[in-house]
Write a protein that holds these residues in place. Structure first.
Motif, PDB file in Angstrom:
ATOM      1  N   LEU A 180       0.679  -1.600   0.132  1.00 27.62           N
ATOM      2  CA  LEU A 180       0.127  -0.124   0.064  1.00 27.62           C
ATOM      3  C   LEU A 180       1.089   0.955  -0.018  1.00 27.62           C
ATOM      4  CD1 LEU A 180      -2.476  -1.124   2.722  1.00 27.62           C
ATOM      5  CD2 LEU A 180      -2.582  -1.292  -0.387  1.00 27.62           C
ATOM      6  N   THR A 181       1.631   0.905   0.999  1.00 31.68           N
ATOM      7  CA  THR A 181       3.129   2.361   0.909  1.00 31.68           C
ATOM      8  C   THR A 181       4.590   1.356   0.224  1.00 31.68           C
ATOM      9  OG1 THR A 181       4.097   2.286   2.894  1.00 31.68           O
ATOM     10  CG2 THR A 181       1.402   3.388   1.968  1.00 31.68           C
ATOM     11  N   GLY A 182       5.747   2.172   0.571  1.00 33.65           N
ATOM     12  CA  GLY A 182       7.167   0.859  -0.132  1.00 33.65           C
ATOM     13  C   GLY A 182       7.064   0.469   1.205  1.00 33.65           C
ATOM     14  N   LYS A 183       6.071  -0.105   2.548  1.00 35.82           N
ATOM     15  CA  LYS A 183       6.899  -0.472   3.921  1.00 35.82           C
ATOM     16  C   LYS A 183       5.368  -0.946   4.393  1.00 35.82           C
ATOM     17  CE  LYS A 183       9.914   1.171   6.970  1.00 35.82           C
ATOM     18  NZ  LYS A 183      10.004   2.396   8.043  1.00 35.82           N
ATOM     19  N   VAL A 184       4.113  -0.908   3.713  1.00 30.46           N
ATOM     20  CA  VAL A 184       3.561  -1.461   4.704  1.00 30.46           C
ATOM     21  C   VAL A 184       2.257  -2.343   3.446  1.00 30.46           C
ATOM     22  CG1 VAL A 184       0.780  -1.577   5.208  1.00 30.46           C
ATOM     23  CG2 VAL A 184       2.655   0.869   5.636  1.00 30.46           C
ATOM     24  N   VAL A 185       2.178  -3.908   3.595  1.00 32.39           N
ATOM     25  CA  VAL A 185       2.132  -4.900   3.017  1.00 32.39           C
ATOM     26  C   VAL A 185       0.649  -5.349   3.251  1.00 32.39           C
ATOM     27  CG1 VAL A 185       2.346  -7.009   2.060  1.00 32.39           C
ATOM     28  CG2 VAL A 185       4.452  -5.649   2.118  1.00 32.39           C
ATOM     29  N   LEU A 186      -0.372  -5.373   2.581  1.00 34.47           N
ATOM     30  CA  LEU A 186      -1.779  -6.078   2.905  1.00 34.47           C
ATOM     31  C   LEU A 186      -1.578  -7.192   2.198  1.00 34.47           C
ATOM     32  CD1 LEU A 186      -4.755  -5.559   3.083  1.00 34.47           C
ATOM     33  CD2 LEU A 186      -4.518  -4.906   1.065  1.00 34.47           C
ATOM     34  N   THR A 187      -2.227  -8.000   3.434  1.00 29.93           N
ATOM     35  CA  THR A 187      -1.921  -9.926   3.254  1.00 29.93           C
ATOM     36  C   THR A 187      -3.365 -10.122   4.261  1.00 29.93           C
ATOM     37  OG1 THR A 187      -0.378 -11.363   3.100  1.00 29.93           O
ATOM     38  CG2 THR A 187      -0.459  -9.970   4.714  1.00 29.93           C
ATOM     39  N   ALA A 188      -3.574 -11.465   4.046  1.00 24.19           N
ATOM     40  CA  ALA A 188      -4.434 -12.134   5.236  1.00 24.19           C
ATOM     41  C   ALA A 188      -3.993 -12.301   6.018  1.00 24.19           C
ATOM     42  CB  ALA A 188      -4.612 -13.526   4.433  1.00 24.19           C
ATOM     43  N   SER A 189      -4.332 -12.330   6.711  1.00 21.55           N
ATOM     44  CA  SER A 189      -4.846 -12.890   8.407  1.00 21.55           C
ATOM     45  C   SER A 189      -4.227 -13.968   8.566  1.00 21.55           C
ATOM     46  CB  SER A 189      -5.376 -12.242   9.134  1.00 21.55           C
ATOM     47  OG  SER A 189      -6.638 -11.356   8.936  1.00 21.55           O
ATOM     48  N   HIS A 190      -4.566 -14.871   7.447  1.00 18.31           N
ATOM     49  CA  HIS A 190      -4.163 -16.226   8.181  1.00 18.31           C
ATOM     50  C   HIS A 190      -2.796 -16.732   7.867  1.00 18.31           C
ATOM     51  CE1 HIS A 190      -5.470 -17.443   4.541  1.00 18.31           C
ATOM     52  NE2 HIS A 190      -4.482 -17.627   4.194  1.00 18.31           N
ATOM     53  N   CYS A 191      -2.153 -15.784   7.013  1.00 20.47           N
ATOM     54  CA  CYS A 191      -1.178 -15.690   6.040  1.00 20.47           C
ATOM     55  C   CYS A 191      -0.123 -15.051   7.238  1.00 20.47           C
ATOM     56  CB  CYS A 191      -0.795 -14.655   5.247  1.00 20.47           C
ATOM     57  SG  CYS A 191      -1.240 -15.465   3.287  1.00 20.47           S
ATOM     58  N   LEU A 192      -0.488 -14.180   7.548  1.00 21.94           N
ATOM     59  CA  LEU A 192       0.357 -13.381   9.194  1.00 21.94           C
ATOM     60  C   LEU A 192       0.199 -14.234   9.884  1.00 21.94           C
ATOM     61  CD1 LEU A 192       0.136  -9.577   8.221  1.00 21.94           C
ATOM     62  CD2 LEU A 192       1.383 -11.257   7.675  1.00 21.94           C
ATOM     63  N   GLN A 193      -1.007 -14.886  10.648  1.00 22.22           N
ATOM     64  CA  GLN A 193      -0.794 -15.756  11.611  1.00 22.22           C
ATOM     65  C   GLN A 193       0.577 -16.707  11.153  1.00 22.22           C
ATOM     66  OE1 GLN A 193      -3.183 -19.214  11.918  1.00 22.22           O
ATOM     67  NE2 GLN A 193      -3.928 -17.997  14.132  1.00 22.22           N
ATOM     68  N   ALA A 194       0.589 -17.537  10.078  1.00 26.56           N
ATOM     69  CA  ALA A 194       1.881 -18.641   9.837  1.00 26.56           C
ATOM     70  C   ALA A 194       2.747 -17.103  10.172  1.00 26.56           C
ATOM     71  CB  ALA A 194       1.371 -19.471   7.848  1.00 26.56           C
ATOM     72  N   ALA A 195       2.913 -16.831   9.368  1.00 24.15           N
ATOM     73  CA  ALA A 195       4.880 -15.866   9.701  1.00 24.15           C
ATOM     74  C   ALA A 195       4.769 -15.847  11.333  1.00 24.15           C
ATOM     75  CB  ALA A 195       4.264 -14.452   9.105  1.00 24.15           C
ATOM     76  N   LEU A 196       3.834 -15.480  11.916  1.00 22.88           N
ATOM     77  CA  LEU A 196       3.983 -15.521  13.529  1.00 22.88           C
ATOM     78  C   LEU A 196       4.669 -17.187  14.046  1.00 22.88           C
ATOM     79  CD1 LEU A 196       1.236 -13.731  14.488  1.00 22.88           C
ATOM     80  CD2 LEU A 196       2.984 -12.748  14.684  1.00 22.88           C
ATOM     81  N   PHE A 197       4.098 -17.965  13.310  1.00 19.26           N
ATOM     82  CA  PHE A 197       4.488 -19.044  13.603  1.00 19.26           C
ATOM     83  C   PHE A 197       5.775 -19.253  13.443  1.00 19.26           C
ATOM     84  CE2 PHE A 197       4.632 -24.013  13.210  1.00 19.26           C
ATOM     85  CZ  PHE A 197       4.133 -24.463  13.703  1.00 19.26           C
ATOM     86  N   PHE A 198       5.836 -19.232  12.030  1.00 17.06           N
ATOM     87  CA  PHE A 198       7.340 -19.054  11.487  1.00 17.06           C
ATOM     88  C   PHE A 198       8.524 -18.500  12.461  1.00 17.06           C
ATOM     89  CE2 PHE A 198       4.633 -19.856   7.476  1.00 17.06           C
ATOM     90  CZ  PHE A 198       5.283 -21.315   7.375  1.00 17.06           C
ATOM     91  N   GLN A 199       7.942 -17.453  12.923  1.00 22.38           N
ATOM     92  CA  GLN A 199       8.898 -16.687  13.668  1.00 22.38           C
ATOM     93  C   GLN A 199       9.115 -17.057  15.037  1.00 22.38           C
ATOM     94  OE1 GLN A 199       7.428 -12.716  14.022  1.00 22.38           O
ATOM     95  NE2 GLN A 199       8.360 -11.606  12.117  1.00 22.38           N
ATOM     96  N   GLN A 200       8.580 -17.632  15.452  1.00 20.89           N
ATOM     97  CA  GLN A 200       8.501 -18.460  16.740  1.00 20.89           C
ATOM     98  C   GLN A 200       9.024 -19.423  16.629  1.00 20.89           C
ATOM     99  OE1 GLN A 200       4.096 -18.775  18.177  1.00 20.89           O
ATOM    100  NE2 GLN A 200       3.999 -17.368  18.475  1.00 20.89           N
ATOM    101  N   SER A 201       9.142 -19.854  15.472  1.00 17.64           N
ATOM    102  CA  SER A 201       9.595 -21.478  15.151  1.00 17.64           C
ATOM    103  C   SER A 201      11.839 -21.010  14.435  1.00 17.64           C
ATOM    104  CB  SER A 201       9.840 -22.108  13.995  1.00 17.64           C
ATOM    105  OG  SER A 201       8.250 -22.608  14.579  1.00 17.64           O
ATOM    106  N   GLY A 202      11.571 -19.497  15.016  1.00 22.98           N
ATOM    107  CA  GLY A 202      13.404 -19.496  14.586  1.00 22.98           C
ATOM    108  C   GLY A 202      13.116 -18.763  12.687  1.00 22.98           C
ATOM    109  N   SER A 203      12.670 -18.754  12.182  1.00 26.48           N
ATOM    110  CA  SER A 203      12.285 -18.075  10.605  1.00 26.48           C
ATOM    111  C   SER A 203      12.500 -16.964  10.404  1.00 26.48           C
ATOM    112  CB  SER A 203      11.569 -18.798   9.618  1.00 26.48           C
ATOM    113  OG  SER A 203      11.468 -20.303   9.841  1.00 26.48           O
TER     114      SER A 203
END
Length: 278
Positions: A63-86
């Motif tokens: 939406l801008t150079g820094k703000v990405v619009l995406t699906a909530s379930h994608c970002l739930q996955a992203a949080l899961f991956f972060q917690q696993s070290g990714s």
């Protein structure tokens, strides 16, 4: 590849955690839709990475150079991956140098930025309700100013439905998903390309746009890897992002379902994120 095996296992666990059943997350552009090239440089791939290898898991749009619009379930996955070290990355490279299993060295990426924060819609819990969220990047991805889509006016889709405009509308849906083609049986392949598909209108409710995806009639559609990618609709010369790919039927051949971005809730949320991250 040890990291590949590890993350594949995490991905499998994630699907169980999300409760995937009769409907599947749109985790491929079907019907051999064309590569987008430089047509929509604001559309990005979301990747999980161990610092060397990376693999796309969803799509989104700047939406801008820094703000990405995406699906909530994608970002739930992203949080899961972060917690696993990714690490979570975003790139708008139109062609990703993926191997046959979908992995790529991050050194091959031209434009890439790491996630600074994941802003999950506070109303989101699990599944596909309230499936509009945002990610803020540590550094901007440079794209032309006219490449950014406009957020839609509140409830514009209801007005367009009432005026019969939607019945003849064509949505452009984009993402980095696996390409699927019906050749007697469904086959899929990694191409690493950002692709664009054209869909028609099927139905509208308070949360979702139901888009037709009739491959037997030459229509395109989204599937695995395209979750979070935009549904764009041109109205009066303006390109509005009216939804993000959320879910659909498992074979990806009849219906694409996009979470609406023109609701009061979605627009209030996105406006706040944009204001906090100028």
């Amino acid at each position: 590849m040890e990291i590949a095996m590890k993350l594949s296992g995490l991905s499998a666990l994630l699907l169980v955690a999300l409760g995937v059943g009769s409907a599947a997350p749109a985790l491929a552009m079907t019907n051999g839709t064309p590569a987008d090239g430089d047509g929509h440089p604001a559309v990005v791939a979301l990747l999980r990475s161990d610092g060397y290898w990376a693999r796309p898991f969803c799509s989104g749009i700047l939406l801008t150079g820094k703000v990405v619009l995406t699906a909530s379930h994608c970002l739930q996955a992203a949080l899961f991956f972060q917690q696993s070290g990714s690490q979570i990355l975003a790139t708008n490279d139109s062609q990703l140098q993926q191997d046959s299993a979908g992995w790529l060295p991050i050194s091959t990426l031209i434009k890439v930025s790491a996630a600074a924060s994941i802003v999950l819609n506070p109303a989101y819990r699990n599944g596909y309700d309230h499936d509009v969220s945002a990610m803020v990047l540590a550094s901007p991805i440079d794209v032309p100013a006219d490449a950014f889509p406009a957020l839609p006016p509140t409830n514009i889709l209801d007005e367009l439905k009432a005026s019969k405009y939607l019945q003849q509308a064509t949505f452009a849906v984009l993402g980095y998903g696996i390409v699927e083609k019906p050749k007697g049986r469904w086959v899929s392949q990694f191409t690493g390309e950002r692709r664009v598909g054209l869909l028609g209108f099927s139905a509208l409710d308070k949360r979702f746009i139901h888009q037709s995806q009739l491959v037997n009639k030459g229509e395109d559609g989204a599937c695995n890897g395209d979750s979070g990618g935009p549904s764009l609709l041109q109205i009066g010369g303006t390109n509005y992002v009216v939804g993000v790919t959320s879910t659909g039927d498992i074979p990806c051949y009849s219906t694409n379902v996009a979470a609406r971005t023109d609701t009061d809730e979605a627009l209030d949320f996105l406006t706040r994120v944009l204001a906090e991250n100028p």
